[in-house]
Structure formats: structure tokens, C-alpha cells
Design a protein around this motif. Structure first.
Motif, PDB file in Angstrom:
ATOM      1  N   LEU A 340       7.646 -22.536   2.793  1.00 41.73           N
ATOM      2  CA  LEU A 340       7.118 -21.193   3.026  1.00 41.73           C
ATOM      3  C   LEU A 340       6.972 -20.889   4.506  1.00 41.73           C
ATOM      4  O   LEU A 340       7.145 -19.739   4.920  1.00 41.73           O
ATOM      5  N   ARG A 341       6.688 -21.881   5.337  1.00 43.01           N
ATOM      6  CA  ARG A 341       6.515 -21.632   6.776  1.00 43.01           C
ATOM      7  C   ARG A 341       7.814 -21.163   7.431  1.00 43.01           C
ATOM      8  O   ARG A 341       7.789 -20.596   8.520  1.00 43.01           O
ATOM      9  N   GLU A 342       8.960 -21.406   6.786  1.00 39.18           N
ATOM     10  CA  GLU A 342      10.244 -20.966   7.319  1.00 39.18           C
ATOM     11  C   GLU A 342      10.688 -19.628   6.731  1.00 39.18           C
ATOM     12  O   GLU A 342      11.791 -19.163   7.036  1.00 39.18           O
ATOM     13  N   ARG A 343       9.868 -19.011   5.895  1.00 40.62           N
ATOM     14  CA  ARG A 343      10.221 -17.721   5.288  1.00 40.62           C
ATOM     15  C   ARG A 343       9.028 -16.773   5.363  1.00 40.62           C
ATOM     16  O   ARG A 343       8.478 -16.358   4.355  1.00 40.62           O
ATOM     17  N   PRO A 344       8.591 -16.429   6.586  1.00 43.74           N
ATOM     18  CA  PRO A 344       7.383 -15.605   6.742  1.00 43.74           C
ATOM     19  C   PRO A 344       7.509 -14.219   6.126  1.00 43.74           C
ATOM     20  O   PRO A 344       6.489 -13.611   5.786  1.00 43.74           O
ATOM     21  N   LEU A 345       8.734 -13.712   5.966  1.00 46.46           N
ATOM     22  CA  LEU A 345       8.887 -12.385   5.378  1.00 46.46           C
ATOM     23  C   LEU A 345       8.455 -12.347   3.920  1.00 46.46           C
ATOM     24  O   LEU A 345       8.183 -11.269   3.382  1.00 46.46           O
ATOM     25  N   ASP A 346       8.403 -13.505   3.273  1.00 47.35           N
ATOM     26  CA  ASP A 346       8.012 -13.534   1.866  1.00 47.35           C
ATOM     27  C   ASP A 346       6.508 -13.573   1.671  1.00 47.35           C
ATOM     28  O   ASP A 346       6.025 -13.384   0.548  1.00 47.35           O
ATOM     29  N   ILE A 347       5.737 -13.818   2.733  1.00 48.92           N
ATOM     30  CA  ILE A 347       4.310 -14.030   2.562  1.00 48.92           C
ATOM     31  C   ILE A 347       3.599 -12.767   2.093  1.00 48.92           C
ATOM     32  O   ILE A 347       2.818 -12.799   1.130  1.00 48.92           O
ATOM     33  N   ALA A 348       3.850 -11.632   2.739  1.00 53.66           N
ATOM     34  CA  ALA A 348       3.150 -10.393   2.369  1.00 53.66           C
ATOM     35  C   ALA A 348       3.399 -10.010   0.911  1.00 53.66           C
ATOM     36  O   ALA A 348       2.438  -9.727   0.173  1.00 53.66           O
ATOM     37  N   PRO A 349       4.645  -9.970   0.435  1.00 51.93           N
ATOM     38  CA  PRO A 349       4.825  -9.626  -0.985  1.00 51.93           C
ATOM     39  C   PRO A 349       4.258 -10.672  -1.936  1.00 51.93           C
ATOM     40  O   PRO A 349       3.782 -10.328  -3.021  1.00 51.93           O
ATOM     41  N   LEU A 350       4.270 -11.948  -1.550  1.00 51.59           N
ATOM     42  CA  LEU A 350       3.656 -12.966  -2.400  1.00 51.59           C
ATOM     43  C   LEU A 350       2.142 -12.783  -2.469  1.00 51.59           C
ATOM     44  O   LEU A 350       1.529 -12.957  -3.532  1.00 51.59           O
ATOM     45  N   VAL A 351       1.539 -12.431  -1.345  1.00 51.49           N
ATOM     46  CA  VAL A 351       0.103 -12.165  -1.334  1.00 51.49           C
ATOM     47  C   VAL A 351      -0.229 -11.031  -2.303  1.00 51.49           C
ATOM     48  O   VAL A 351      -1.175 -11.111  -3.100  1.00 51.49           O
ATOM     49  N   LEU A 377      -3.537 -13.859   9.661  1.00 51.20           N
ATOM     50  CA  LEU A 377      -3.922 -15.262   9.517  1.00 51.20           C
ATOM     51  C   LEU A 377      -3.060 -15.963   8.486  1.00 51.20           C
ATOM     52  O   LEU A 377      -2.650 -17.117   8.663  1.00 51.20           O
ATOM     53  N   LEU A 378      -2.761 -15.286   7.398  1.00 49.33           N
ATOM     54  CA  LEU A 378      -1.933 -15.870   6.343  1.00 49.33           C
ATOM     55  C   LEU A 378      -0.518 -16.149   6.841  1.00 49.33           C
ATOM     56  O   LEU A 378       0.085 -17.170   6.506  1.00 49.33           O
ATOM     57  N   GLU A 379       0.004 -15.255   7.655  1.00 50.49           N
ATOM     58  CA  GLU A 379       1.380 -15.429   8.151  1.00 50.49           C
ATOM     59  C   GLU A 379       1.467 -16.503   9.228  1.00 50.49           C
ATOM     60  O   GLU A 379       2.534 -17.072   9.446  1.00 50.49           O
ATOM     61  N   ARG A 380       0.354 -16.802   9.894  1.00 46.50           N
ATOM     62  CA  ARG A 380       0.384 -17.825  10.945  1.00 46.50           C
ATOM     63  C   ARG A 380       0.107 -19.228  10.414  1.00 46.50           C
ATOM     64  O   ARG A 380       0.350 -20.210  11.110  1.00 46.50           O
ATOM     65  N   HIS A 381      -0.395 -19.334   9.194  1.00 46.99           N
ATOM     66  CA  HIS A 381      -0.741 -20.641   8.636  1.00 46.99           C
ATOM     67  C   HIS A 381       0.517 -21.451   8.338  1.00 46.99           C
ATOM     68  O   HIS A 381       1.562 -20.897   7.994  1.00 46.99           O
ATOM     69  N   ALA A 382       0.440 -22.779   8.471  1.00 50.45           N
ATOM     70  CA  ALA A 382       1.618 -23.647   8.282  1.00 50.45           C
ATOM     71  C   ALA A 382       1.963 -23.865   6.814  1.00 50.45           C
ATOM     72  O   ALA A 382       3.082 -24.253   6.494  1.00 50.45           O
ATOM     73  N   TRP A 383       1.032 -23.674   5.893  1.00 49.66           N
ATOM     74  CA  TRP A 383       1.256 -23.801   4.454  1.00 49.66           C
ATOM     75  C   TRP A 383       1.881 -25.136   4.054  1.00 49.66           C
ATOM     76  O   TRP A 383       2.982 -25.180   3.519  1.00 49.66           O
ATOM     77  N   PRO A 384       1.179 -26.249   4.268  1.00 46.34           N
ATOM     78  CA  PRO A 384       1.721 -27.542   3.819  1.00 46.34           C
ATOM     79  C   PRO A 384       1.876 -27.607   2.301  1.00 46.34           C
ATOM     80  O   PRO A 384       2.707 -28.358   1.792  1.00 46.34           O
TER      81      PRO A 384
END
Length: 509
Positions: A340-351, A377-384
Motif C-alpha cells: 500500500l505504501r507504493e500506491r498512495p492514490l488508492d488510500i483515499a478511496p479505500l478510506v 496522516l493516512l497517506e504519509r503512514h508506511a502501512w506495514p
């Protein structure tokens, strides 16, 4: 048939326990579950349709929460209507905050919907979605996932996400990946899905099944977590067994491969398969026949195989832990899902997707919006933990949010501070978004809370405790705040290191 995290499988397409009946028919209770947020861990416990369930730190409870702030027997959840929570009078009384608009159901002394009502030795009526604290742990009753994904019951309910799935393809790399998957989908070739834990391998597997040939797409999709069962149980689940094949085999049972005939089998964590099971799986892939445990005659099957793992199977083959011939059979096509850290464009729609689903399961009338600060903050997180971690974070945020907007205060402290110890919230923030942790008093003069948090096992831990207690004149609450831990944890460490219990000096006459 689908699989849960324990490896069990059930028929796909079966009506979920919480589905609503046809108009005019009797209304059956929706299946519910209890979600526990303790630290960074999120655990889901299915709930029975009625009766009572005890909750506490002891393993003797119906639901065990292994957290230091939770009493051995902390509370009882009464499931017969109306839903109620009973505090058993432990050290830390429970607190309840109504998450829905009908605040008259849960009167709050201050009149603010964000505030928590403390319940000590009492029984109080709650509703799904209400936020309940047990020490520092948070619990919430919600609709079970199958029931929450049912069609909305009426106007004002959140709209279900398209196709009812978790498919979000805004990032170009993900779109290209799915295009490759759809090209391979119509054939019978085996597909190996690689990627870190929580990246959405099962979501991709289901998408491939839906794009298979029309006949196969109408067939079952059955999944099994190969790491969830012992070797003996795993073979029985995969291949089936005959009656009397082993102790406890009281009747004949078809295995996963037979049950999936005409459809798709998804083997999650295939890299965890024992060597003996690998040999048998290879034979199934080559001959398209399965031999039950204790059986004599093989049975022909028509199954499409999809498998997934977070391991590097080539490295496992090199060290002899995975059969090379089986590896070549499984990876007819290999697809690697980026983290997920390599696909930040997907974070907003997933949220947005997870906020909709959480609102449905918590029976919230409206889906909260996400503030720009929280989204940043969600987009900057590394999401392990990848998408699974994001989903847990949003579920927790929706539960904590009593208003119409998810704010940074509703996110875990480590996300707000970049891993540094959180600063105490201001009174204004406390009013808008209660923290999941019990409130801490301000540090006394001369005991500045600037030291890094105490971590168990540090060589200087004992000395730091002694120094903090001396600096705070024996006040354990202030010393715990200075050390960045709870008072309960400090008391536990004092006992562990056999330190004398501090006493405040008597005032001179």
C-alpha cells in the motif's frame, strides 16, 4: 464456500445469518460480533444470538482480552434484547459513549455526544456502534460482516460500495496488474499471487474467479488458509476422508477439492504447506484427481487453482523447504501485488470504502467525512500491515467519531506523532474526540514529561523508574506520566523489580 482465518470453509452464496427477511415476514436477529481494539491489535469475536458473555483478562471468560488495563472479570455482555453491558466492579470502571444520534437512549450528564458515561457496578443498555472502554481497551458490538454487507434496510442508510467488494483501482500499477490478471482469468492456468501480508491477495483471487469462463464463474470459490491448520487437519480439509480413516472420523467427508468441483480453489499461504502435503497436492495438480484420506479409489475433479503467499518461494525452493516441481505447477502466471505504501492514490478511496462498511456494521445513520488533516496522516503512514491495517484503523476511527467528520484525534497516536510519544491533548480536543486511553493528570512542577517512553526490557528500566518516583515525590500517577506508561503498568513494574512501594513524605508540623 469461503474460508475464515481459522481455515474453516462454508458454501459461497449461502444466506448470511444476519440477512433481513422478505417484507412482511418474521424478522430474525442479525448476526453480531464484538470487535476489540487493544493497543495496535484488532480481534473480532462472533457473538451468540442470545444469552450472556463474560469479558475480561482471564482465559476463563467467554471473551478474553489479554491487556493489563482489563480486570480478570471486567464486564458481562447481555445479548438478549435489549443489548446491555454490565460492569463487574473492577479497578477501572467501564465507560460508554453512544455513537448514534438518539442520545436520549444513553443520557450524558454534560449533554455532549462526545463525552463518555462512566458505569461502575451497573448494567446499562447499549446499541451496536456504541464505544465501550474497558481500561485502555475499546470494544464495540457490530453487525457481522455478512449481515453488514446486506442491502440497506431503508432511506438514510449508507450506500453499499460498488459490487460489494474491496476493489479499488486508482493507482496505475494496480490497474496494470488487474489487466494482466483478467487476461489470464478465462483459462485454466494456475495463478500464483505474491505480496506482503494484507495487500489484498484474496480480493484479486476473487476478481480472477469472477472473470473466469462463464461456467466456472458460476461455480464455487473455495478458500483455505494453509497456515491455520495442523498437518493432519489440513489433509482432511483438502482431500477429504473416509469413515474410520482416523480417530474421530465418524462419517465420510468430501474435501475442499471435491467441494470446489467446477469452480476455483484458493490456497492462501501456500508456502506454509508441509512437505508431505506438497507431494499430495502436486499429484492433484498433475492428474486432476483426489484421493481421500483412508480411501482407495481416486475421484476426478475439475478445479482451477489459485494460490498466494507472502514468502519468496524461489528462496524457499533454494533452501529445500518447498518442492521445485510444485512451485512450477503453481506459478503458471505470477502476479505480484505492490504494498500500500507504493500506491498512495488508492488510500483515499479505500478510506471511503472502509468508512462506508464500518458505518453499516456499526449501524450509523451517516458515513462520516474524512478531514484533510486526517487524510494527510493516512497517506504519509508506511502501512506495514497494508490494506488490512488501514481497514482496522478506519473501523476504530469510525467507532471513536461521534460527529460527522473523522479527525486526526480519531487515529492511533503513533500516526499522529510519527512514532514519538503523544503529547497530552488540549481540553478542546478532548471535547471533540475522546481518546481511547484513560485521562492522565498534568505532571507536577519540576517533573517535565519530556523523557522518551519506557519500554519493557530496557537495561535502564529499573533505574528510570526509581528516578521518576524520586522526582515525583513518590506520586505513582505523575511518575507513570513522566515515563510514558499507564499507572497500572508502573505498579506492575514496581512489583516485578521488587521495589519498595513509594510513600509520600509526611508534612512537617
Amino acid at each position: 464456500m469461503t474460508s475464515d482465518r481459522s481455515g474453516r470453509h462454508s458454501p459461497a452464496g449461502a444466506a448470511p445469518a444476519g440477512d433481513r427477511p422478505a417484507a412482511g415476514g418474521p424478522r430474525s436477529p442479525a448476526a453480531r460480533e464484538l470487535v476489540v481494539f487493544a493497543g495496535d491489535a484488532v480481534v473480532v469475536h462472533p457473538l451468540p444470538p442470545g444469552g450472556s458473555v463474560s469479558i475480561g483478562r482471564s482465559s476463563e471468560n467467554g471473551i478474553c482480552i489479554n491487556h493489563a488495563s482489563v480486570s480478570r472479570r471486567h464486564a458481562v455482555l447481555h445479548l438478549d434484547p435489549p443489548l446491555r453491558i454490565e460492569d463487574l466492579g473492577g479497578t477501572n470502571p467501564i465507560s460508554v459513549r453512544a455513537a448514534r444520534a438518539d442520545q436520549a437512549r444513553l443520557p450524558i450528564e454534560t449533554g455532549k455526544t462526545e463525552d463518555m458515561r462512566q458505569v461502575s457496578g451497573q448494567t446499562i443498555e447499549i446499541a451496536p456502534g456504541d464505544c465501550v472502554t474497558l481500561g485502555s481497551a475499546l470494544i464495540v458490538v457490530r453487525l457481522a460482516e455478512a449481515a453488514a454487507s446486506a442491502p440497506p434496510a431503508g432511506p438514510g442508510r449508507p450506500a453499499a460500495p460498488p459490487d460489494g467488494g474491496d476493489l479499488v483501482l486508482r493507482d496505475p500499477a494496480m490497474r496494470a496488474l488487474y489487466e494482466q490478471a483478467y487476461l489470464a482469468a478465462p483459462g485454466l492456468i494456475s495463478v500464483l499471487l505474491l505480496g506482503e501480508t494484507g495487500t489484498g491477495k484474496e480480493v484479486l483471487a476473487r476478481a480472477i474467479h469472477r472473470r473466469s469462463s462463464p461456467a466456472r464463474a458460476r461455480g464455487p470459490f473455495l478458500g483455505l488458509n494453509c497456515a491455520a491448520l495442523s498437518e493432519t487437519l489440513l489433509e482432511s480439509e483438502l482431500f477429504g476422508h473416509e469413515r474410520g480413516a482416523f480417530t474421530g472420523a465418524l462419517q465420510t467427508k468430501p474435501g475442499l477439492f471435491e467441494a470446489a468441483d467446477g469452480g476455483t480453489v484458493f490456497l492462501d499461504e501456500v508456502g506454509e504447506l508441509p512437505k508431505a502435503t506438497q507431494v499430495k497436492l502436486l499429484r492433484v495438480l498433475e492428474e486432476r484427481q483426489v484421493l481421500r484420506v483412508g480411501g482407495r479409489a481416486p475421484r476426478s475433479i475439475d478445479v482451477r487453482f489459485l494460490s498466494a503467499t507472502h514468502r519468496d518461494l524461489e528462496a524457499e525452493v533454494a533452501r529445500g523447504a518447498f518442492r521445485e516441481d510444485l512451485y512450477f505447477r503453481l506459478n503458471g502466471v505470477t502476479l505480484t501485488i505492490p504494498p500500500l505504501r507504493e500506491r498512495p492514490l488508492d488510500i483515499a478511496p479505500l478510506v471511503q470504502l472502509f468508512a462506508i462498511k464500518a458505518s453499516q456494521s456499526f449501524e450509523r445513520p451517516r458515513v462520516p467525512a474524512v478531514s484533510a488533516e486526517a487524510l494527510s496522516l493516512l497517506e504519509r503512514h508506511a502501512w506495514p500491515g497494508n490494506i488490512r491495517e488501514l481497514r482496522n484503523v478506519i473501523e476504530r476511527a469510525v467507532m471513536l467519531c461521534a460527529g460527522d467528520t473523522l479527525l486526526p484525534e480519531h487515529l492511533p497516536a503513533k500516526m499522529r506523532t510519527g512514532g514519538a510519544p503523544p503529547t497530552p491533548p488540549t481540553p478542546a480536543r478532548e471535547a471533540s474526540a475522546p481518546s481511547s486511553d484513560p485521562p492522565e493528570p498534568a505532571a507536577p512542577r519540576g517533573a517535565e514529561a519530556s523523557a522518551p517512553p519506557l519500554r519493557q526490557g530496557e537495561p535502564s528500566e529499573k533505574q528510570r523508574i526509581i528516578e521518576a518516583l524520586e522526582k515525583c515525590v513518590g506520586n505513582q500517577t505523575y511518575a507513570a506520566k513522566l515515563l510514558g506508561i499507564s499507572r497500572r503498568t508502573l505498579v506492575s513494574r514496581i512489583k516485578e523489580y521488587d521495589l519498595p512501594r513509594p510513600r509520600r513524605p509526611r508534612e512537617k508540623p
